[in-house]
Write an enzyme that holds these catalytic residues in place. Structure first.
Site, PDB file in Angstrom:
ATOM      1  N   SER A 141      86.322  15.799  13.378  1.00 44.99           N
ATOM      2  CA  SER A 141      86.033  14.682  12.470  1.00 44.99           C
ATOM      3  C   SER A 141      87.090  14.689  11.372  1.00 44.99           C
ATOM      4  O   SER A 141      87.645  15.752  11.042  1.00 44.99           O
ATOM      5  CB  SER A 141      84.643  14.842  11.844  1.00 44.99           C
ATOM      6  OG  SER A 141      84.472  13.953  10.749  1.00 44.99           O
ATOM      7  N   TYR A 155      78.990  20.736   7.134  1.00 45.65           N
ATOM      8  CA  TYR A 155      79.452  19.871   8.228  1.00 45.65           C
ATOM      9  C   TYR A 155      80.977  19.857   8.284  1.00 45.65           C
ATOM     10  O   TYR A 155      81.578  20.040   9.360  1.00 45.65           O
ATOM     11  CB  TYR A 155      78.909  18.463   8.034  1.00 45.65           C
ATOM     12  CG  TYR A 155      79.396  17.472   9.060  1.00 45.65           C
ATOM     13  CD1 TYR A 155      78.760  17.357  10.290  1.00 45.65           C
ATOM     14  CD2 TYR A 155      80.491  16.641   8.805  1.00 45.65           C
ATOM     15  CE1 TYR A 155      79.205  16.448  11.253  1.00 45.65           C
ATOM     16  CE2 TYR A 155      80.938  15.738   9.756  1.00 45.65           C
ATOM     17  CZ  TYR A 155      80.298  15.638  10.965  1.00 45.65           C
ATOM     18  OH  TYR A 155      80.740  14.743  11.913  1.00 45.65           O
TER      19      TYR A 155
END
Length: 249
Positions: A141, A155
């Site tokens: 990501s 995350y």
């Protein structure tokens, strides 16, 4: 051409849309996720639209590491010629600021997004090393480009770890037949981010995944997708001083 593709986390979101787009290209698919009912629905829809392909489904919780190895080995025997591309896509978006009493959420994120991804990479590489061929795709990501604050801290750390894992394999396998890609999606609409406030940078699932699939098909080593605006933004994120980065995010 990679004909037999395994996608984890394929019951919804980016994984399901990747399945649709690869199916439209005539690829055989193996789809795994925890929600077996959704996998079955997706399989039926794909076969109805593309009757010439093969689609197999397996219920899989990627945090069950023994099941990951067993499932990957089984799928490798189910598709003619075996797997030649594996997309490590399964992940979650839970998280909380560190020290606020939600270690459980951060631990689950770390276990699912990195430890489980490591198990999937191990299982994939076991198959690919045996035949000295294959394409491993690790979905990271843009959040992994730099450490991020508050609920996204863990995350982002897991996604940075995914990128590092991919790069280590790329260095080891440089010039060899086994290829490794790290894909860094920007803001692409999916079930994972439905709760996030709308942003002008977000793109629809189909558009965003089209960019992901193009990068995967090109077997790019490292790809920020969609290219605009994430290639320049990733560079800014990577090198901006912390005070500037804080203002930007």
């Amino acid at each position: 051409m990679r004909r037999n593709i395994l996608i984890t986390g394929a019951s919804s979101g980016l994984g399901a849309e990747m399945a649709r787009q690869f199916a439209a290209k005539g690829r055989n698919l193996a789809l795994t996720a925890r929600r077996e009912d959704r996998l079955v629905e997706l399989r039926e829809a794909l076969l109805a639209a593309h009757p010439g392909i093969t689609v197999v489904t397996h219920r899989l919780d990627v945090t069950d590491h023994d099941a990951v190895f067993a499932t990957f080995r089984t799928i490798d025997t189910e598709l003619p010629g075996g797997l030649d591309r594996i997309v490590v896509n399964a992940g979650i978006g839970k998280g909380a600021p560190l020290g606020t009493g939600r270690f459980d959420a951060n631990l689950q994120t770390a276990q699912t997004n990195f430890v489980a991804a490591l198990a999937q990479a191990e299982a994939a590489m076991e198959l690919f090393r045996a035949r000295n061929a294959g394409h491993l795709v690790l979905v990271s990501s843009v959040a992994g480009v730099r450490g991020l604050p508050k609920a996204v801290t863990t995350y982002a750390a897991t996604k940075a770890a995914i990128g590092s894992l991919a790069e280590g394999l790329q260095l080891e396998l440089l010039g060899k037949p086994i290829k490794v890609s790290a894909i860094f999606p920007g803001y692409i609409h999916s079930e994972l981010n439905e709760h996030v406030a709308k942003t002008p940078l977000i793109v629809g699932t189909e558009v965003g995944v089209r960019a992901m699939v193009a990068a995967i098909e090109a077997e790019k080593t490292r790809a920020y997708v969609p290219t605009w605006p994430w290639v320049p933004l990733a560079r800014v994120m990577k090198f901006a001083p912390l005070p500037l980065l804080k203002r930007l995010i």
